[in-house]
Design a protein around this motif. Structure first.
Motif: not given
Ligand SMILES: Nc1ncnc2c1ncn2[C@@H]1O[C@H](COP(=O)(O)OP(=O)(O)O)[C@@H](O)[C@H]1O
Ligand SMILES: [Mg+2]
Lengths: 221, 394
Positions: A166-167, A45
């Motif tokens: 992000d994911e 991240s």
């Protein structure tokens, strides 16, 4: 093109100092779809935040589209993010008190786009993720997969050249995750969007052009 | 952007209800206090209409003289004469039991079917003599105060004030007009501009100053004007003269100026008290607002981080939060105004419209300023939130 040169990020709190990124050098070409993988806490991240200009490196520099962003003031960075970057988060980050269409319009609000144009573009973006019929709904009325598709619509509404995710499928089951992944793939294929995606899912990562592996803040070859 | 904020506020109306009602209520309390204060100040700044310096008021129990009218006449004559002989006393006037700053009031009205009768609903009376004008020095805007010749005339002389004239004598010429009441006929010799005898914070009343004949047994006060250069020894001299003439009759002498200050001080107490209370309220509301705002912002860190990620500059965030508060305040004030405007519209109290309007405008200004001030710091803090951290925490 995103270019990171000798990027290091250290988080300092009163008691601990965390080396989140350690001397990272990498570049992402225009139109590339790259995935970032690595164990939890390894700095994925943080790396994405560096590319997204949400945080400044402790050392080194980030260049996007040939622009050296080190000297940019916060306001200029905000403008740059608004025009060139789209964000997708694991936890969607929709504003619950706003209907879907208003959530999608958000980036345009900070661009000074007229209300009419905002609505038109938001509709267009929602159509692209197959949610045009949910415009007036509130986020709480949507399933997780739908929420993430709204977030994608929001990320693409301003037609940014780069999408940072992000994911994006982290909170979704595999069916819904695949749907989201398909949308991202089509954005990359049809709109030539540069996409950087953090994922834990090896299968998803394999569908991208390249996998960047991180371990303890460093790149793994 | 305003529409965007309105949507957010509307959707959060349940959460905003407390804040809204707190602001509306504060506005109403401020409005009430300011109406009270402003109406008092308005009366305070209206001219008194007469002098209070170098005047001493002797309240004398003339009733103790008994029923004998000859005795009354002679005693009063002697008292006036002897007081006038004192070096430093310039004028002496007798009057009935009403005097400035004494909290006493005597009103009368006249309702008659007789053709040509002058009717008046209510007028305040000070029955006095030809020397009153030299003691209190009211400003005469027409005619003159009655003199020795007027006293000997066919009608009893009377002076009215401008308010009496404006209210009841609109259709006639005032000077020389004969008005009848109490089975007596009075001729108007003059008009005084103002005579706010009930005090500095009192309202001007329609006034009549009928002549108090020397035979009248209604005297309560001897008012004495002294020269402005006399020393404190005059007090004892006045005392000695009254004692000498009145013998065992009880009396007490006060200075009109001091009476004025004493009464005025009494009126300032509720004003200052209410204003302090108001100040206290304002501080409390401000602290409350400040706290609620900071709390709200801490609850919305994720939203702030997101907005920043999507391109909101710190200035945008700042403007959004200050804007939200100002819009919320506007809504609260519209609610408050709906209540507040009932007062000038329905005129519940004896308060002028302009006082209410001034109070409304001032209260609006204070509330807006307060909210603006209280939202500055929390909004600046919101603007400074680091998006990476805020998004990470959610
Ligand atoms: N705002 C922050 N303050 C302090 N430490 C942080 C902050 N953000 C991340 N970290 C630390 O940096 C390291 C990398 O975090 P992160 O990039 O979120 O990892 P990942 O996304 O790979 O799970 C972790 O040790 C994390 O605790
Ligand atoms: Mg992470």
């Amino acid at each position: 093109m995103i270019k990171l040169q000798d990027v290091t990020k250290v988080y300092r709190t009163d008691t601990v100092e965390t080396l989140a990124l350690n001397n990272i050098n990498l570049s992402v070409e225009d139109g590339e779809f790259v995935s970032i993988m690595g164990p939890s806490g390894c700095g994925k991240s943080t790396l994405l935040n560096m590319m997204g200009l949400l945080d400044r490196p402790s050392d080194g520099q980030v260049t996007i589209d040939e622009k050296e962003l080190k000297g940019y003031k916060e306001k200029a960075l905000a403008k740059f993010r608004n025009e060139h970057l789209g964000f997708i988060f694991q936890s969607f980050h929709l504003i619950g008190d706003l209907p879907v269409v208003d959530n999608v319009e958000l980036p345009l609000l900070y661009r000074g786009t007229s209300a009419k144009e905002r609505k038109r573009l938001a509709e267009e973006a929602l159509e692209a993720v197959g949610l045009k019929n949910r415009m007036k709904h509130y986020p709480s009325q949507l399933s997780g997969g739908q929420k993430q598709r709204v977030a994608i619509a929001r990320a693409i509404v301003g037609k940014p050249s780069i999408i940072l995710a992000d994911e994006p499928t982290g909170n979704l089951d595999s069916n819904l995750g695949n749907e989201v992944m398909d949308i991202l793939l089509s954005l990359n294929r049809d709109r030539k969007a540069t996409i950087v995606m953090v994922t834990h899912d090896e299968n998803m990562a394999l569908k991208t052009n390249r996998i960047i592996r991180l371990y303890d803040g460093s790149l793994v070859n | 952007m305003i529409k965007h904020i309105l949507k957010l506020i509307w959707k959060r109306k349940a959460k905003n209800a407390f804040l809204t009602s707190e602001i509306a209520l504060s506005f109403l309390v401020l409005f009430a206090v300011l109406s009270f204060v402003f109406s008092n100040l308005k009366r305070y700044y209206q001219p008194l209409g007469y002098d209070t310096e170098d005047i001493q008021l002797a309240r004398i129990d003339f009733d103790a003289l008994g029923e004998d009218s000859i005795k009354w006449v002679n005693t009063k004559k002697a008292l006036k004469q002897e007081l006038n002989q004192v070096n430093g006393i310039e004028h002496v006037s007798f009057s009935t039991s009403v005097a400035p700053f004494e909290d006493s009031q005597w009103t009368t009205g006249n309702e008659s079917d007789e053709p040509g009768a002058i009717n008046f609903e209510s007028a305040n009376l000070i029955i006095t003599d030809e020397d009153y004008v030299d003691v209190y020095r009211p400003t005469l805007v027409a005619g003159r105060w009655y003199n020795d010749d007027d006293i000997k005339g066919k009608y009893k002389p009377i002076v009215v004030n401008k308010m009496f004239e404006e209210r009841y004598l609109k259709d006639t010429t005032t000077l020389g007009l004969v008005i009848k009441f109490w089975n007596d006929e009075f001729i108007i010799t003059g008009v005084v501009e103002y005579f706010k005898y009930l005090g500095e914070f009192a309202e001007e009343q329609p006034m009549l100053f009928p002549y108090l004949s020397e035979h009248s047994q209604q005297t309560s006060f001897a008012t004495i004007r002294t020269a402005s250069n006399v020393g404190p020894e005059i007090d004892k001299q006045i005392n000695d003269v009254i004692e000498g003439v009145m013998k065992d009759v009880s009396f007490n002498v006060s200075k009109v100026d001091e009476n004025r200050i004493r009464q005025s001080r009494r009126s300032w107490v509720p004003i200052v008290g209410l204003l302090s209370l108001c100040g206290f309220l304002i501080i409390n509301v401000a602290m409350g607002l400040f706290g609620v705002l900071r709390y709200n912002i801490s609850k919305r860190k994720g939203e702030i981080g997101l907005r920043k990620a999507l391109g909101a500059a710190p200035g945008n965030i700042n403007a959004q939060f200050v804007g939200e508060m100002l819009i919320l305040t506007t809504l609260a004030l519209i609610i408050g105004l709906l209540f507040a405007v009932q007062f000038p519209l329905l005129n519940f109290f004896q308060v002028d419209q302009d006082v209410y309007i001034k109070a409304i405008v001032t209260a609006l200004g204070i509330v807006y300023f307060l909210v603006f001030l209280c939202s500055l710091i929390p909004s600046a803090q919101a603007a400074a939130i680091d998006p990476a951290t805020a998004l990470h925490e959610e």
